[in-house]
Design a protein around this motif. Structure first.
Motif, short mmCIF file in Angstrom:
data_model
loop_
_atom_site.label_atom_id
_atom_site.label_comp_id
_atom_site.label_asym_id
_atom_site.label_seq_id
_atom_site.Cartn_x
_atom_site.Cartn_y
_atom_site.Cartn_z
N UNK A 197 0.82 -1.22 0.00
CA UNK A 197 0.00 0.00 0.00
C UNK A 197 0.85 1.27 0.00
N UNK A 198 1.87 1.26 -0.87
CA UNK A 198 2.73 2.44 -1.05
C UNK A 198 2.53 2.92 -2.48
N UNK A 199 2.28 4.21 -2.65
CA UNK A 199 2.02 4.75 -3.99
C UNK A 199 3.34 4.88 -4.76
N UNK A 200 3.38 4.31 -5.94
CA UNK A 200 4.58 4.37 -6.78
C UNK A 200 4.42 5.54 -7.75
N UNK A 201 5.28 6.55 -7.58
CA UNK A 201 5.19 7.75 -8.42
C UNK A 201 6.36 7.76 -9.41
N UNK A 202 6.06 7.80 -10.69
CA UNK A 202 7.10 7.95 -11.70
C UNK A 202 7.22 9.43 -12.05
N UNK A 203 8.39 10.01 -11.84
CA UNK A 203 8.63 11.39 -12.23
C UNK A 203 9.17 11.37 -13.66
N UNK A 204 8.26 11.60 -14.61
CA UNK A 204 8.65 11.61 -16.04
C UNK A 204 8.72 13.03 -16.58
N UNK A 205 9.03 13.96 -15.68
CA UNK A 205 9.10 15.36 -16.10
C UNK A 205 10.12 15.53 -17.23
N UNK A 238 2.93 2.87 -13.45
CA UNK A 238 3.03 3.53 -12.15
C UNK A 238 1.64 3.90 -11.63
N UNK A 239 1.53 4.13 -10.31
CA UNK A 239 0.25 4.59 -9.76
C UNK A 239 -0.01 6.03 -10.16
N UNK A 240 1.04 6.85 -10.04
CA UNK A 240 0.94 8.26 -10.42
C UNK A 240 2.12 8.60 -11.32
N UNK A 241 1.92 9.53 -12.23
CA UNK A 241 3.01 9.95 -13.10
C UNK A 241 3.02 11.48 -13.16
N UNK A 242 4.21 12.05 -12.96
CA UNK A 242 4.37 13.51 -13.03
C UNK A 242 4.92 13.86 -14.40
N UNK A 243 4.33 14.84 -15.06
CA UNK A 243 4.81 15.28 -16.37
C UNK A 243 4.92 16.80 -16.40
N UNK A 244 5.78 17.30 -17.28
CA UNK A 244 5.93 18.75 -17.49
C UNK A 244 6.77 18.92 -18.76
N UNK A 245 7.76 19.78 -18.70
CA UNK A 245 8.74 20.00 -19.79
C UNK A 245 8.18 19.84 -21.21
N UNK A 246 8.26 18.63 -21.80
CA UNK A 246 7.88 18.45 -23.20
C UNK A 246 6.39 18.44 -23.46
N UNK A 247 5.59 18.70 -22.46
CA UNK A 247 4.14 18.52 -22.55
C UNK A 247 3.47 19.53 -23.49
N UNK A 248 4.03 20.73 -23.60
CA UNK A 248 3.26 21.80 -24.28
C UNK A 248 4.12 22.65 -25.21
N UNK A 249 5.11 22.03 -25.83
CA UNK A 249 5.87 22.73 -26.87
C UNK A 249 6.58 23.98 -26.38
N UNK A 250 6.86 24.06 -25.08
CA UNK A 250 7.60 25.22 -24.57
C UNK A 250 6.77 26.10 -23.66
N UNK A 251 5.46 25.88 -23.61
CA UNK A 251 4.65 26.67 -22.68
C UNK A 251 4.63 25.99 -21.32
N UNK A 252 4.51 26.79 -20.25
CA UNK A 252 4.58 26.20 -18.91
C UNK A 252 3.29 25.45 -18.56
N UNK A 253 3.43 24.15 -18.39
CA UNK A 253 2.31 23.31 -18.01
C UNK A 253 2.88 22.05 -17.38
N UNK A 254 2.20 21.50 -16.39
CA UNK A 254 2.61 20.22 -15.82
C UNK A 254 1.37 19.49 -15.36
N UNK A 255 1.56 18.22 -15.02
CA UNK A 255 0.39 17.41 -14.67
C UNK A 255 0.77 16.30 -13.72
#
Ligand SMILES: Cc1ncc(COP(=O)(O)O)c(C=O)c1O
Length: 449
Positions: free
Chosen positions: A256-264, A287-304
């Motif tokens: 019962x530990x959440x596995x987070x992949x940081x794919x920023x 993964x249970x959760x995945x963090x994204x940012x950087x390449x997500x929006x062609x250079x505009x600041x966005x993360x998820x």
């Protein structure tokens, strides 16, 4: 940017006089806490070229740290941003929502690993995504401890700093840090192999070393989450041994530990798959959760943060959010970016770039024992430089190589705990000719040093 000629051109020294002038203004106006890798001031960028205020054209092997994966000013992004900015620029999704935020969430739920029901929430930066993934995991598990890894980099906000391994320059003098953060040993095949050949190749063995920290130093009953970059970025493009990540995930599921992949850094086609987790285990890691940012929006600041619905829905209503999170202009750019990756075959392009870069670097390594290791996937490849005849990190050689590359009009970045890793992160829109020219320049400089 249409019309930017795709050739390297040096018309002044690097940096040139106009850049030096701007750099003086920068020093007088901008906090010295912001370090600059290469003080050339940019006017335009596209394909594999960055043009500066002196009219120099540099080969881009950095993509603004893995952001402009689909190319700078990618045409679909430009059109989408123009249209959105003319309609409305902000309402705050938490006040009066809009469709594009929902559409980005739907797209992320679709393209991230994992087939079950998912939810997403949008923010502005990678660090913010990491902070919120930890909030979600704590809310879901009702536990507080978090485990991160040696060489990890997760950003510069308070929680993200605590999760990050390297003190200078990221943490030094900025504490106290968020409590209840523990650090486990990473699988680092090159350096593990210097001590123990089996540890370098047997990911399950390397995982057992980390799991012992979870079990003995933290205790599963206290551990809310394990957060890991499937390929470490700032830490040195470290690709863990096969079996390491699946063994960690398996342990997390049983406890019962959440596995987070940081794919920023590794997400959005960068590694020759939409996400680096897809390379792991049979059929990819979910993964249970995945963090994204950087390449997500062609250079505009966005993360998820995207993940399993039952975990993502754990926080109370209004527990997550932020004024700018999921800004409509950034959302329009993200939808255009994802469409560009899929319709332009950019995942395959990253695989081609991997073949082209690694073939050359391995040839170079065979003739030069200062190249300790060549590693990475897709368009995320690094060389670890060591002192000749040893495995001692050579930060000085790395520094000299980088400075000379910049002077020759090739933008490269360094990374690694000892500052001895050259990392290559070209945009996937770079031509083979520019990429080969950039690599040849690096090889020539290394030969001269
Ligand atoms: C793996 C990883 N996580 C988090 C971050 C932080 O992202 P940001 O700089 O957008 O806050 C980075 C940035 O380099 C990163 O590489």
């Amino acid at each position: 940017m249409a019309g930017l000629e795709q050739t390297r051109q040096l018309v002044t020294e690097i940096p040139g006089p106009a850049s030096l002038e701007l750099n003086k203004r920068r020093a007088a106006a901008v906090s010295h806490g912001v370090g600059i890798t290469l003080p050339v001031f940019v006017t335009r960028a596209a394909g594999g070229i960055v043009e500066d205020v002196d009219g120099n054209r540099l080969i881009d092997l950095g993509s603004g740290i893995a952001v402009t994966t689909i190319g700078n000013s990618a045409p679909r992004v430009v059109d989408a941003v123009r249209a959105q900015v003319a309609d409305f620029t902000h309402t705050c999704f938490m006040v009066t929502p809009y469709e594009s935020y929902v559409a980005v969430a739907e797209e992320l739920n679709r393209i991230t690993p994992g087939s079950g029901e998912k939810r997403s929430v949008l923010f502005n930066s990678g660090a913010e995504a990491v902070e919120n993934a930890i909030k979600v995991a704590r809310s879901y598990t009702r536990k507080s401890a978090v485990a991160a890894f040696d060489h990890a980099y997760h950003g510069r906000t308070n929680m993200a700093m605590a999760l990050t391994a390297k003190s200078m320059p990221y943490k030094s003098g900025f504490g106290p840090f968020a409590p209840e953060i523990y650090r486990a040993p990473m699988s680092y095949p090159y350096r593990d192999g210097l001590l123990d050949k089996e540890l370098a190749t047997d990911g399950e063995l390397a995982a057992a070393r980390a799991i012992s920290v979870f079990d003995k130093q933290i205790g599963a009953d206290n551990l809310a989450a394990v957060i890991i970059e499937p390929i470490q970025g700032e830490g040195g493009f470290i690709v863990p041994a096969e079996g390491f990540l699946p063994a960690l995930l398996d342990w997390c599921r049983k406890n019962n530990v959440v596995f987070i992949a940081d794919e920023v850094q590794s997400g959005f086609a960068r590694t020759g798959a939409m996400f680096a987790c897809e390379h792991e285990g049979a059929g990819g890691l979910e993964p249970d959760l995945i963090c994204t940012a950087k390449g997500i929006a062609g250079g505009l600041p966005l993360s998820a943060v995207t993940g399993r619905a039952e975990i993502m829905d754990a926080p109370h209503v209004s527990g997550l959010g932020g004024t700018f999170g999921g800004n409509p202009v950034a959302c329009a750019a993200a939808l255009a970016s994802i469409a560009t990756i899929e319709s332009d075959g950019l995942i395959e392009r990253a695989q081609e770039i991997e073949r082209l870069i690694t073939e050359r670097l391995l040839r170079l390594q065979a003739a030069d024992d200062r190249i300790g290791d060549v590693r990475g996937r897709g368009a995320m490849i690094a060389v670890e430089l060591v002192k000749s005849g040893t495995s001692d990190p050579d930060a000085e050689l790395t520094r000299k190589l980088t400075i000379a590359a910049h002077a020759a009009g090739v933008i490269v970045l360094t990374c690694g705990m000892w500052g001895n890793v050259i990392r290559l992160l070209p945009p996937l829109t770079i031509s083979d000719e520019l990429l080969v020219e950039g690599l040849d320049i690096l090889a020539g400089i290394l030969g001269d040093l």
